[in-house]
Design a protein around this motif. Sequence first.
Motif, mmCIF file in Angstrom:
data_model
loop_
_atom_site.group_PDB
_atom_site.id
_atom_site.type_symbol
_atom_site.label_atom_id
_atom_site.label_comp_id
_atom_site.label_asym_id
_atom_site.label_seq_id
_atom_site.Cartn_x
_atom_site.Cartn_y
_atom_site.Cartn_z
ATOM 1 N N UNK A 179 0.813 -1.140 -0.074
ATOM 2 C CA UNK A 179 0.018 -0.003 -0.091
ATOM 3 C C UNK A 179 0.711 1.370 -0.022
ATOM 4 N N UNK A 180 1.675 1.430 0.737
ATOM 5 C CA UNK A 180 2.807 2.522 1.005
ATOM 6 C C UNK A 180 3.543 2.786 -0.282
ATOM 7 N N UNK A 181 4.021 1.741 -0.915
ATOM 8 C CA UNK A 181 4.876 1.624 -2.067
ATOM 9 C C UNK A 181 4.101 2.212 -3.298
ATOM 10 N N UNK A 182 2.879 1.689 -3.540
ATOM 11 C CA UNK A 182 1.860 1.986 -4.330
ATOM 12 C C UNK A 182 1.765 3.759 -4.277
ATOM 13 N N UNK A 183 1.456 3.929 -3.008
ATOM 14 C CA UNK A 183 1.250 5.569 -2.890
ATOM 15 C C UNK A 183 2.188 6.419 -3.474
ATOM 16 N N UNK A 184 3.509 5.954 -3.017
ATOM 17 C CA UNK A 184 4.604 6.750 -3.397
ATOM 18 C C UNK A 184 4.635 6.932 -5.030
ATOM 19 N N UNK A 185 4.549 5.948 -5.735
ATOM 20 C CA UNK A 185 4.449 6.015 -6.883
ATOM 21 C C UNK A 185 3.322 6.739 -7.573
ATOM 22 N N UNK A 186 1.996 6.620 -7.109
ATOM 23 C CA UNK A 186 1.036 7.309 -7.784
ATOM 24 C C UNK A 186 0.912 8.868 -7.345
ATOM 25 N N UNK A 239 6.711 7.603 -11.519
ATOM 26 C CA UNK A 239 5.476 6.920 -11.037
ATOM 27 C C UNK A 239 5.490 5.671 -11.773
ATOM 28 N N UNK A 240 4.281 5.334 -12.380
ATOM 29 C CA UNK A 240 3.889 4.141 -13.129
ATOM 30 C C UNK A 240 5.181 3.796 -14.008
ATOM 31 N N UNK A 241 5.932 4.944 -14.615
ATOM 32 C CA UNK A 241 6.811 4.484 -15.290
ATOM 33 C C UNK A 241 8.176 3.795 -14.746
ATOM 34 N N UNK A 242 8.191 3.699 -13.508
ATOM 35 C CA UNK A 242 9.303 3.298 -12.693
ATOM 36 C C UNK A 242 8.793 1.918 -12.325
ATOM 37 N N UNK A 243 7.642 1.502 -12.226
ATOM 38 C CA UNK A 243 7.299 0.316 -11.753
ATOM 39 C C UNK A 243 7.968 -1.018 -12.422
ATOM 40 N N UNK A 244 7.891 -1.232 -13.531
ATOM 41 C CA UNK A 244 8.508 -2.111 -14.154
ATOM 42 C C UNK A 244 10.207 -2.187 -14.113
ATOM 43 N N UNK A 245 10.748 -1.292 -14.972
ATOM 44 C CA UNK A 245 12.227 -1.022 -15.010
ATOM 45 C C UNK A 245 13.140 -0.894 -13.633
ATOM 46 N N UNK A 246 12.545 -0.197 -12.851
ATOM 47 C CA UNK A 246 13.328 0.132 -11.388
ATOM 48 C C UNK A 246 12.911 -0.865 -10.533
ATOM 49 N N UNK A 249 16.385 2.572 -4.224
ATOM 50 C CA UNK A 249 15.322 3.595 -4.964
ATOM 51 C C UNK A 249 14.211 4.011 -4.250
ATOM 52 N N UNK A 250 14.209 5.267 -3.431
ATOM 53 C CA UNK A 250 12.923 5.549 -2.655
ATOM 54 C C UNK A 250 11.995 6.346 -3.366
ATOM 55 N N UNK A 305 8.706 12.737 0.728
ATOM 56 C CA UNK A 305 9.071 12.624 2.023
ATOM 57 C C UNK A 305 8.944 14.042 2.710
ATOM 58 N N UNK A 306 9.316 15.052 1.905
ATOM 59 C CA UNK A 306 9.227 16.574 2.537
ATOM 60 C C UNK A 306 7.964 16.745 2.528
ATOM 61 N N UNK A 307 6.976 16.312 1.944
ATOM 62 C CA UNK A 307 5.541 16.735 2.092
ATOM 63 C C UNK A 307 5.138 15.840 3.142
ATOM 64 N N UNK A 308 5.598 14.674 3.590
ATOM 65 C CA UNK A 308 5.077 14.166 4.768
ATOM 66 C C UNK A 308 5.310 15.058 6.053
#
Length: 451
Positions: free
Chosen positions: A107-114, A125-132, A197-198, A204-207
Amino acid sequence: MATADEVKTQVLSLIGSNPSGHQDKSIREKVCNLLTQYSACDGVDVDTDVLFAIGANVYGFEVKKKSVPDIAAATAKPPDIIIDFEYMKVFMKEVFLSYGVPEDRAETCSDVLIEADKRGIDSHGLGRLKPIYCDRIDAGILSPSMPIDVINETETTALIDGNLGMGLYIGPHCMNMAIEKAKKYGVGFVACKNSTHYGIAGYYATMASDAGCIGFTGTNARPSIAPTFGVEPMLGTNPLVFGIPTHDDFPFVIDCATSVNQRGKIERYAREGKETPRGAVIDNEGIERTDTEGILRDMVLGKCALTPLGGAGDAMGGYKGYGWATTVELLCTALQSGPFGDDICGVDRATGKPKPMPLGHFFLAINIEAMCPLETFKKNSSSLLTALRGSMKSPAGPGRIWTAGEPENDARVKRMGQGGMNVPVSLQKNMVVLRDVRPGLAEKYSKLPFE
């Protein structure tokens, strides 16, 4: 059959171990044969993968389209369709779950990407899901779930070991620790070692800013930047990121690399047939390069490097960007006794095979209420930012002045208004590949929105 990642590694290893290979017929043939094999692998896009541009321009490779159904042609919908954010977040979460990432962490991982896609930062975002993330898990250099260990801790500080787990859940864990300490003691600082890769550092600054704190974070990365008056890639594109609460509809969040450009932007120049701006890249001869295709080739060969903010040399203050990039690298390695340079390049120089990239991060939260009322602080910060946006505009400019965080808010408003995010054909293909190969996804996503 070898995977796309394995074949790509073979191509890079062959090019890297033969710097003058483009002059050798047998090497050219080997490169072209490997590229032909690579082009047939699932998830590889010959239109956007820079290896094919290098192959065509340097080794004489003839790019051929795959004989597979074209998604855009098979549907009446436009190639770049709009998909609801919640749908995309759930899809990414399901992918992470299929790799064994626990529910809460997925849940957290998908929230960071979206969140990156909501802010218009499509590269993260989605562009990093598969390659990274997915490809690195498949390659065995990233663990889907590992324990997070506390090495040292005081009331206001902590040193964390991520054990090469997903940076997408390690990062939020660390910033939450910093915020909790700040709320109790006024300030919290957390350093992390052995992470990966985070995602967007601005998350994180927005958190912190959302919690009524001033936030500060940074991460190192694979070596790309040459020191001022140097030519060897030594430092990552190390972002230096702040988040500050305001009374506006969005916080002040400055999230950017400490280099003039990033490789992704140079790859975009190649796709668009544009020259790279002078001062963004320097080669081993000390020449500031603009030939985009040549730059991409020589970056693979290790013959050129990105320049720090301010550009090469000191004429435009390049030493300032160099200093900031070094500051981030120090805060990501000195406290952690962490690696840097070739040790986090992601490739074993001896074998050419992928290897883990143990990255360092840092997270700082300052509780505003410990010094002044939060509402007073927000009023004061918005007063300054409003004055900046209202100052005299250049007659040669767009007629508007932005402050940090505002362009991302504009993107969010636009995308929310249009009902979601644009998903280009290349990412549609990645979604299809993941749906077809990951356990359980074919049943849940028998028909994707663009099919």
